[in-house]
Every structure is written in C-alpha cells, then in structure tokens.
Design a protein around this motif. Structure first.
Motif, PDB file in Angstrom:
ATOM      1  N   ASN A  92       0.848  -1.109   0.009  1.00  0.00           N
ATOM      2  CA  ASN A  92      -0.052   0.043  -0.098  1.00  0.00           C
ATOM      3  C   ASN A  92       0.915   1.170   0.055  1.00  0.00           C
ATOM      4  N   GLY A  93       1.751   1.172  -0.893  1.00  0.00           N
ATOM      5  CA  GLY A  93       2.823   2.540  -0.885  1.00  0.00           C
ATOM      6  C   GLY A  93       4.025   2.457  -0.094  1.00  0.00           C
ATOM      7  N   LYS A  94       4.060   1.694   0.855  1.00  0.00           N
ATOM      8  CA  LYS A  94       5.004   1.543   2.019  1.00  0.00           C
ATOM      9  C   LYS A  94       6.016   0.653   1.755  1.00  0.00           C
ATOM     10  N   PRO A  95       7.300   1.161   1.738  1.00  0.00           N
ATOM     11  CA  PRO A  95       8.228   0.169   1.114  1.00  0.00           C
ATOM     12  C   PRO A  95       8.865  -0.490   2.325  1.00  0.00           C
ATOM     13  N   ILE A  96       9.135  -1.701   2.433  1.00  0.00           N
ATOM     14  CA  ILE A  96       9.954  -2.230   3.642  1.00  0.00           C
ATOM     15  C   ILE A  96      11.195  -3.225   2.971  1.00  0.00           C
ATOM     16  N   ALA A  97      12.332  -3.089   3.491  1.00  0.00           N
ATOM     17  CA  ALA A  97      13.600  -3.809   3.086  1.00  0.00           C
ATOM     18  C   ALA A  97      14.109  -4.720   3.914  1.00  0.00           C
ATOM     19  N   GLU A  98      14.972  -5.549   3.569  1.00  0.00           N
ATOM     20  CA  GLU A  98      15.749  -6.694   4.395  1.00  0.00           C
ATOM     21  C   GLU A  98      14.742  -7.681   4.493  1.00  0.00           C
ATOM     22  N   SER A  99      15.362  -8.657   4.069  1.00  0.00           N
ATOM     23  CA  SER A  99      14.263 -10.116   3.876  1.00  0.00           C
ATOM     24  C   SER A  99      13.787 -10.399   5.279  1.00  0.00           C
ATOM     25  N   LEU A 100      14.704 -10.483   6.423  1.00  0.00           N
ATOM     26  CA  LEU A 100      14.029 -10.902   7.668  1.00  0.00           C
ATOM     27  C   LEU A 100      13.284  -9.950   8.250  1.00  0.00           C
ATOM     28  N   VAL A 101      13.539  -8.621   8.186  1.00  0.00           N
ATOM     29  CA  VAL A 101      12.340  -7.566   8.491  1.00  0.00           C
ATOM     30  C   VAL A 101      10.943  -7.635   7.772  1.00  0.00           C
ATOM     31  N   ILE A 102      11.182  -7.887   6.458  1.00  0.00           N
ATOM     32  CA  ILE A 102      10.001  -8.097   5.700  1.00  0.00           C
ATOM     33  C   ILE A 102       9.085  -9.266   6.227  1.00  0.00           C
ATOM     34  N   LEU A 103       9.807 -10.281   6.405  1.00  0.00           N
ATOM     35  CA  LEU A 103       9.232 -11.742   7.118  1.00  0.00           C
ATOM     36  C   LEU A 103       8.540 -11.269   8.472  1.00  0.00           C
ATOM     37  N   GLU A 104       9.009 -10.603   9.093  1.00  0.00           N
ATOM     38  CA  GLU A 104       8.443 -10.306  10.438  1.00  0.00           C
ATOM     39  C   GLU A 104       7.064  -9.216  10.158  1.00  0.00           C
ATOM     40  N   TYR A 105       7.385  -8.426   9.083  1.00  0.00           N
ATOM     41  CA  TYR A 105       6.201  -7.349   8.940  1.00  0.00           C
ATOM     42  C   TYR A 105       5.270  -8.328   8.248  1.00  0.00           C
ATOM     43  N   MET A 106       5.361  -9.130   7.398  1.00  0.00           N
ATOM     44  CA  MET A 106       4.456  -9.944   6.917  1.00  0.00           C
ATOM     45  C   MET A 106       3.589 -10.819   8.061  1.00  0.00           C
ATOM     46  N   GLU A 107       4.378 -11.356   8.899  1.00  0.00           N
ATOM     47  CA  GLU A 107       3.617 -12.061   9.994  1.00  0.00           C
ATOM     48  C   GLU A 107       2.780 -11.373  10.774  1.00  0.00           C
ATOM     49  N   GLU A 108       2.925 -10.081  11.162  1.00  0.00           N
ATOM     50  CA  GLU A 108       2.294  -9.242  11.677  1.00  0.00           C
ATOM     51  C   GLU A 108       1.064  -8.668  11.067  1.00  0.00           C
ATOM     52  N   THR A 109       1.104  -8.480   9.582  1.00  0.00           N
ATOM     53  CA  THR A 109       0.227  -8.068   8.767  1.00  0.00           C
ATOM     54  C   THR A 109      -0.834  -9.161   8.367  1.00  0.00           C
ATOM     55  N   TRP A 110      -0.444 -10.352   7.972  1.00  0.00           N
ATOM     56  CA  TRP A 110      -1.180 -11.325   7.493  1.00  0.00           C
ATOM     57  C   TRP A 110      -1.126 -12.536   8.350  1.00  0.00           C
ATOM     58  N   LYS A 111      -1.932 -12.799   9.128  1.00  0.00           N
ATOM     59  CA  LYS A 111      -2.053 -13.809  10.071  1.00  0.00           C
ATOM     60  C   LYS A 111      -2.427 -15.218   9.862  1.00  0.00           C
ATOM     61  N   SER A 112      -2.988 -15.495   8.393  1.00  0.00           N
ATOM     62  CA  SER A 112      -3.003 -16.816   8.087  1.00  0.00           C
ATOM     63  C   SER A 112      -1.631 -17.448   7.963  1.00  0.00           C
ATOM     64  N   ASN A 113      -1.939 -18.665   8.226  1.00  0.00           N
ATOM     65  CA  ASN A 113      -0.657 -19.833   7.984  1.00  0.00           C
ATOM     66  C   ASN A 113       0.738 -19.072   8.558  1.00  0.00           C
ATOM     67  N   PRO A 114       0.821 -19.007  10.041  1.00  0.00           N
ATOM     68  CA  PRO A 114       1.793 -18.146  10.538  1.00  0.00           C
ATOM     69  C   PRO A 114       3.172 -18.959  10.336  1.00  0.00           C
ATOM     70  N   ILE A 115       4.119 -18.068  10.154  1.00  0.00           N
ATOM     71  CA  ILE A 115       5.613 -18.674   9.834  1.00  0.00           C
ATOM     72  C   ILE A 115       6.370 -18.690  11.302  1.00  0.00           C
ATOM     73  N   LEU A 116       5.661 -18.110  12.246  1.00  0.00           N
ATOM     74  CA  LEU A 116       6.360 -17.966  13.569  1.00  0.00           C
ATOM     75  C   LEU A 116       5.560 -18.719  14.679  1.00  0.00           C
ATOM     76  N   PRO A 117       6.351 -19.435  15.404  1.00  0.00           N
ATOM     77  CA  PRO A 117       5.341 -20.301  16.583  1.00  0.00           C
ATOM     78  C   PRO A 117       4.602 -19.039  17.347  1.00  0.00           C
ATOM     79  N   LYS A 118       3.643 -19.703  18.168  1.00  0.00           N
ATOM     80  CA  LYS A 118       2.649 -18.775  19.105  1.00  0.00           C
ATOM     81  C   LYS A 118       3.501 -18.663  20.334  1.00  0.00           C
TER      82      LYS A 118
END
Length: 225
Positions: free
Chosen positions: A61-87
C-alpha cells in the motif's frame, strides 16, 4: 480496491525467494518486479531502498519495507493466516535466533568457503562445516526446523535448501552431503520438494548456468569472499 502488494527482486536471489515463498505460504496475492542487479537498478528500487539499494523490497500500500528478515516479520504481523512463527513466546524467540544465526554466521561462512583465496580455503571450509553441523543439531531429527510445517527458520535457510547444492555442483567443492550431515541433507530434499516451495524456486538448469557466470566473475577477481 484491493491492497497493493509488490515485490522487487532478482530471480536468483535466495533473499528475494524468502519473501516470495512466505507470501505464497500465506496465500497473499502480489505483483513481482524483476530487477537487473548487474545492469541498471530501477529508479523505483533506489527510491524504495535508498540505504542499501538491494533486493528484496516489499511494497505494501505504497509503504516500502527492505531486508528479507524484516520483511518476514512485517508479513507475520500483517497477514495472520498460515503463521511462519510459533505462537509460544520462547519458541518464537528461538526461531528468530536461528534465522539470525543463519544470516550472521552461516551465510558468510559458506560464501567465504567458496570464494576465498586458495590459501584460506581449508580454514574457511572448516568454519562453514561447523555452521552446517550446528544447523544439523538444531534440526534434531525434525522434518522442518519448526516441526511438521515450514517456518521462518526454513525460509531463512533456503540458501542451504536449494542454492548450496547447485553451487557445489558447479565448483566441485562439497560442503553438504548425506554422509556428513544426514539430517540437514534430508531436510534439503523435504524443503525443495514441498509443494509451495517447488513453485518458487528458479529452474535448476538456469541456476547452474548462472552459477558458472558467478564462478567466472570470481576467477576474474570481480567477486571476493
């Protein structure tokens, strides 16, 4: 109007494929923009990642995020389905630890083992193998690092899952084998044959040809460890 999700990447980059794989695991639709890392990087890439000027970049939505591990963390917070981090908080912390261990220790050691000067090779190979042995122990007989499903550590270690064995094939330097690291070697087969992973990886023949180009650049002194 739906949300805007774009990935700026390079087809052979394991860091790009981390982001693409996580998006597909989560079922998030996205637009992919290929970058020419060996020619002219696009003005948009330089605009969205002015600090490092590297891929991947996720544009949400127009906001850039760089660095792959940072992006993965952002995705986990943004899209909750099929989590890639444990609860569980502790398990989540450990997953982050191992992902960071791979980036900070394993990746540089493996890279150096392939591209260092010959008089440094033996020591570099020993260090790379120590890192692989640590990953072997972390698997502890599990199918994936997090258990039965692919998680953030598997995604972070995708270089070992696919790229490492293709580089070994071209260079003739073997770091990973079923004899040395049976658990890790088995994991690579599980990883690359996962139904979602298979759809994100580069064609093997194309990757092998690209590896030959990288080897040539190393021999010409254009790449250093």
């Amino acid at each position: 109007m739906g949300e805007e999700v774009k990935v700026f990447g390079f087809w052979s980059s394991p860091f790009t494929h981390r982001v693409v794989l996580a998006l597909r695991l989560k079922g998030v639709s996205y637009e992919y923009r290929e970058e020419d890392l060996f020619g002219n990087k696009s003005p948009l890439l330089l605009q969205y990642n002015p600090i490092h000027k590297k891929v991947p970049v996720l544009l949400h939505n127009g906001k850039p995020i760089a660095e792959s591990l940072v992006i993965l963390e952002y995705m986990e917070e943004t899209w909750k389905s099929n989590p890639i981090l444990p609860k569980d908080s502790y398990d989540k912390a450990m997953a982050r630890f191992w992902a960071k261990f791979f980036d900070d220790k394993c990746m540089p050691a493996i890279w150096k083992a392939f591209w260092c000067p010959e008089n440094e090779r033996e020591k570099a190979v020993e260090e790379a193998c120590r890192c692989l042995k640590t990953l072997e122990s972390a698997l502890n007989g599990k199918r994936f690092f997090g258990g039965e499903a692919i998680g953030v550590v598997d995604i972070a270690a995708n270089f070992v899952g696919f790229w490492l064995r293709t580089i070994q094939e071209v260079t003739g330097l073997e770091l990973l084998s079923a004899e040395k690291f049976p658990n890790l070697f088995k994991w690579t087969d599980e990883f690359v044959n996962h139904s979602v992973v298979k759809g994100t990886l580069p064609p093997r023949d194309k990757q092998l040809e690209f590896n030959k180009v990288i080897v040539a650049k190393y021999e010409q002194g254009e790449i250093k460890a």
